[in-house]
Design a protein around this motif. Structure first.
Motif, PDB file in Angstrom:
ATOM      1  N   LEU A  77      60.252  65.478  35.486  1.00  0.00           N
ATOM      2  CA  LEU A  77      60.300  66.890  35.841  1.00  0.00           C
ATOM      3  C   LEU A  77      59.215  67.052  36.890  1.00  0.00           C
ATOM      4  O   LEU A  77      58.122  66.477  36.755  1.00  0.00           O
ATOM      5  CB  LEU A  77      59.994  67.779  34.641  1.00  0.00           C
ATOM      6  CG  LEU A  77      61.011  67.761  33.509  1.00  0.00           C
ATOM      7  CD1 LEU A  77      60.493  68.580  32.333  1.00  0.00           C
ATOM      8  CD2 LEU A  77      62.343  68.290  33.972  1.00  0.00           C
ATOM      9  N   ALA A  78      59.497  67.802  37.956  1.00  0.00           N
ATOM     10  CA  ALA A  78      58.530  67.912  39.041  1.00  0.00           C
ATOM     11  C   ALA A  78      58.520  69.318  39.633  1.00  0.00           C
ATOM     12  O   ALA A  78      59.458  70.090  39.447  1.00  0.00           O
ATOM     13  CB  ALA A  78      58.866  66.891  40.125  1.00  0.00           C
ATOM     14  N   LYS A  79      57.461  69.606  40.379  1.00  0.00           N
ATOM     15  CA  LYS A  79      57.332  70.900  41.059  1.00  0.00           C
ATOM     16  C   LYS A  79      58.294  70.996  42.238  1.00  0.00           C
ATOM     17  O   LYS A  79      58.742  72.071  42.585  1.00  0.00           O
ATOM     18  CB  LYS A  79      55.899  71.111  41.552  1.00  0.00           C
ATOM     19  CG  LYS A  79      54.856  71.067  40.451  1.00  0.00           C
ATOM     20  CD  LYS A  79      54.788  72.337  39.676  1.00  0.00           C
ATOM     21  CE  LYS A  79      53.745  72.202  38.580  1.00  0.00           C
ATOM     22  NZ  LYS A  79      53.181  73.421  38.149  1.00  0.00           N
ATOM     23  N   ASP A  80      58.601  69.846  42.873  1.00  0.00           N
ATOM     24  CA  ASP A  80      59.554  69.836  43.985  1.00  0.00           C
ATOM     25  C   ASP A  80      60.149  68.437  44.143  1.00  0.00           C
ATOM     26  O   ASP A  80      59.868  67.554  43.340  1.00  0.00           O
ATOM     27  CB  ASP A  80      58.916  70.330  45.284  1.00  0.00           C
ATOM     28  CG  ASP A  80      57.728  69.499  45.735  1.00  0.00           C
ATOM     29  OD1 ASP A  80      57.852  68.263  45.828  1.00  0.00           O
ATOM     30  OD2 ASP A  80      56.670  70.082  46.014  1.00  0.00           O
ATOM     31  N   ALA A  81      60.954  68.246  45.178  1.00  0.00           N
ATOM     32  CA  ALA A  81      61.702  66.997  45.356  1.00  0.00           C
ATOM     33  C   ALA A  81      60.950  65.952  46.171  1.00  0.00           C
ATOM     34  O   ALA A  81      61.496  64.896  46.461  1.00  0.00           O
ATOM     35  CB  ALA A  81      63.048  67.293  46.019  1.00  0.00           C
ATOM     36  N   THR A  82      59.690  66.206  46.512  1.00  0.00           N
ATOM     37  CA  THR A  82      58.938  65.226  47.291  1.00  0.00           C
ATOM     38  C   THR A  82      58.558  64.034  46.418  1.00  0.00           C
ATOM     39  O   THR A  82      58.721  64.055  45.194  1.00  0.00           O
ATOM     40  CB  THR A  82      57.678  65.855  47.920  1.00  0.00           C
ATOM     41  OG1 THR A  82      56.847  66.364  46.868  1.00  0.00           O
ATOM     42  CG2 THR A  82      58.051  66.959  48.888  1.00  0.00           C
ATOM     43  N   ASN A  83      58.014  62.998  47.033  1.00  0.00           N
ATOM     44  CA  ASN A  83      57.671  61.754  46.358  1.00  0.00           C
ATOM     45  C   ASN A  83      56.801  62.004  45.120  1.00  0.00           C
ATOM     46  O   ASN A  83      55.779  62.692  45.200  1.00  0.00           O
ATOM     47  CB  ASN A  83      56.957  60.832  47.349  1.00  0.00           C
ATOM     48  CG  ASN A  83      56.586  59.510  46.738  1.00  0.00           C
ATOM     49  OD1 ASN A  83      55.536  59.390  46.115  1.00  0.00           O
ATOM     50  ND2 ASN A  83      57.443  58.524  46.916  1.00  0.00           N
ATOM     51  N   ILE A  84      57.220  61.422  44.005  1.00  0.00           N
ATOM     52  CA  ILE A  84      56.506  61.599  42.735  1.00  0.00           C
ATOM     53  C   ILE A  84      55.082  61.069  42.826  1.00  0.00           C
ATOM     54  O   ILE A  84      54.134  61.704  42.353  1.00  0.00           O
ATOM     55  CB  ILE A  84      57.271  60.930  41.573  1.00  0.00           C
ATOM     56  CG1 ILE A  84      58.533  61.709  41.253  1.00  0.00           C
ATOM     57  CG2 ILE A  84      56.391  60.773  40.321  1.00  0.00           C
ATOM     58  CD1 ILE A  84      58.313  63.115  40.713  1.00  0.00           C
ATOM     59  N   GLY A  85      54.884  59.914  43.429  1.00  0.00           N
ATOM     60  CA  GLY A  85      53.534  59.367  43.569  1.00  0.00           C
ATOM     61  C   GLY A  85      52.623  60.316  44.320  1.00  0.00           C
ATOM     62  O   GLY A  85      51.467  60.524  43.934  1.00  0.00           O
ATOM     63  N   ALA A  86      53.117  60.909  45.396  1.00  0.00           N
ATOM     64  CA  ALA A  86      52.322  61.866  46.180  1.00  0.00           C
ATOM     65  C   ALA A  86      52.014  63.115  45.359  1.00  0.00           C
ATOM     66  O   ALA A  86      50.887  63.623  45.389  1.00  0.00           O
ATOM     67  CB  ALA A  86      53.054  62.240  47.465  1.00  0.00           C
ATOM     68  N   GLN A  87      53.006  63.613  44.620  1.00  0.00           N
ATOM     69  CA  GLN A  87      52.766  64.790  43.771  1.00  0.00           C
ATOM     70  C   GLN A  87      51.735  64.474  42.696  1.00  0.00           C
ATOM     71  O   GLN A  87      50.853  65.283  42.399  1.00  0.00           O
ATOM     72  CB  GLN A  87      54.068  65.251  43.107  1.00  0.00           C
ATOM     73  CG  GLN A  87      55.055  65.892  44.055  1.00  0.00           C
ATOM     74  CD  GLN A  87      56.208  66.507  43.304  1.00  0.00           C
ATOM     75  OE1 GLN A  87      56.030  67.494  42.590  1.00  0.00           O
ATOM     76  NE2 GLN A  87      57.394  65.927  43.451  1.00  0.00           N
ATOM     77  N   ARG A  88      51.835  63.281  42.112  1.00  0.00           N
ATOM     78  CA  ARG A  88      50.904  62.861  41.056  1.00  0.00           C
ATOM     79  C   ARG A  88      49.488  62.738  41.614  1.00  0.00           C
ATOM     80  O   ARG A  88      48.524  63.122  40.959  1.00  0.00           O
ATOM     81  CB  ARG A  88      51.397  61.522  40.493  1.00  0.00           C
ATOM     82  CG  ARG A  88      50.939  61.192  39.140  1.00  0.00           C
ATOM     83  CD  ARG A  88      51.620  60.011  38.501  1.00  0.00           C
ATOM     84  NE  ARG A  88      51.931  58.910  39.373  1.00  0.00           N
ATOM     85  CZ  ARG A  88      53.025  58.158  39.257  1.00  0.00           C
ATOM     86  NH1 ARG A  88      53.911  58.399  38.318  1.00  0.00           N
ATOM     87  NH2 ARG A  88      53.230  57.159  40.069  1.00  0.00           N
ATOM     88  N   ARG A  89      49.345  62.186  42.841  1.00  0.00           N
ATOM     89  CA  ARG A  89      48.016  62.061  43.456  1.00  0.00           C
ATOM     90  C   ARG A  89      47.410  63.429  43.766  1.00  0.00           C
ATOM     91  O   ARG A  89      46.211  63.628  43.633  1.00  0.00           O
ATOM     92  CB  ARG A  89      48.092  61.217  44.729  1.00  0.00           C
ATOM     93  CG  ARG A  89      48.209  59.726  44.467  1.00  0.00           C
ATOM     94  CD  ARG A  89      48.089  58.910  45.733  1.00  0.00           C
ATOM     95  NE  ARG A  89      49.111  59.176  46.727  1.00  0.00           N
ATOM     96  CZ  ARG A  89      50.345  58.678  46.719  1.00  0.00           C
ATOM     97  NH1 ARG A  89      50.723  57.882  45.729  1.00  0.00           N
ATOM     98  NH2 ARG A  89      51.195  58.965  47.675  1.00  0.00           N
ATOM     99  N   ALA A  90      48.236  64.374  44.191  1.00  0.00           N
ATOM    100  CA  ALA A  90      47.745  65.718  44.512  1.00  0.00           C
ATOM    101  C   ALA A  90      47.249  66.433  43.265  1.00  0.00           C
ATOM    102  O   ALA A  90      46.206  67.093  43.288  1.00  0.00           O
ATOM    103  CB  ALA A  90      48.838  66.532  45.201  1.00  0.00           C
ATOM    104  N   ASP A  91      47.991  66.317  42.172  1.00  0.00           N
ATOM    105  CA  ASP A  91      47.628  66.967  40.915  1.00  0.00           C
ATOM    106  C   ASP A  91      48.565  66.423  39.843  1.00  0.00           C
ATOM    107  O   ASP A  91      49.776  66.634  39.906  1.00  0.00           O
ATOM    108  CB  ASP A  91      47.793  68.485  41.028  1.00  0.00           C
ATOM    109  CG  ASP A  91      47.354  69.236  39.783  1.00  0.00           C
ATOM    110  OD1 ASP A  91      47.150  68.602  38.714  1.00  0.00           O
ATOM    111  OD2 ASP A  91      47.229  70.469  39.851  1.00  0.00           O
ATOM    112  N   ALA A  92      48.013  65.735  38.870  1.00  0.00           N
ATOM    113  CA  ALA A  92      48.822  65.092  37.838  1.00  0.00           C
ATOM    114  C   ALA A  92      49.720  66.073  37.093  1.00  0.00           C
ATOM    115  O   ALA A  92      50.757  65.685  36.556  1.00  0.00           O
ATOM    116  CB  ALA A  92      47.936  64.337  36.852  1.00  0.00           C
TER     117      ALA A  92
END
Length: 160
Positions: free
Chosen positions: A98-113
């Motif tokens: 589940l994610a905030k948006d469709a961008t790369n999961i690794g990048a989203q995780r690095r920005a804020d877990a």
């Protein structure tokens, strides 16, 4: 002295994972992913559809199909993949997030877990149901299929 040198060298090499690993992350700053569950589960009782999504392929993979987010009689929430779900499992498994948006999961995780939440590992096509652990569905707008090995999204479904 020579008898001691070989065991010490062996311990030093075995204690260094990067020397023994054939596969490493391209970004060492990526926080460790949460551990996903494996296998499908069986919801209890009648299901209520909360959200739906159509999976669009990403990164040149054939990941497509429909999915729903459902709630069972025990108030548990699930990602339910439809019969038409298809992906490419050449790496063995794909992780559902589940994610905030469709961008790369690794990048989203690095920005804020807290931007992502792991759901499960999927390794076959077709209808499957995966438990969403510990609620929190309301803060996520997308289901993303992510390959940890290649660090790329395989597909994403905005939720409606």
């Amino acid at each position: 002295m020579k008898k001691l040198l070989f065991p010490l060298l062996l311990v030093a090499l075995l204690g260094t994972p990067s020397l023994l690993s054939s596969c490493s992350s391209s970004n060492d700053n990526d926080p460790a992913p949460q551990t996903p569950t494996t296998g499908t589960v069986t919801p209890n009782g009648n299901l209520t559809t909360l959200k739906t999504g159509t999976i669009a392929p990403q990164s040149g993979t054939p990941t497509t199909g429909m999915l729903t987010i459902v709630r069972d009689a025990d108030n548990r929430e699930f990602v339910q993949l439809a019969d038409n779900f298809v992906s490419d499992f050449h790496t063995g498994t794909v992780t559902i997030y589940l994610a905030k948006d469709a961008t790369n999961i690794g990048a989203q995780r690095r920005a804020d877990a807290t931007n992502v939440k792991v759901v499960a590992l999927v390794n076959k096509n077709g209808r499957q149901v995966f438990l969403i652990d510990r609620g929190g569905l309301e803060s996520f707008s997308t289901v993303v299929f992510y390959c940890e090995t290649a660090s790329i999204n395989f597909g994403a479904a905005p939720l409606k």
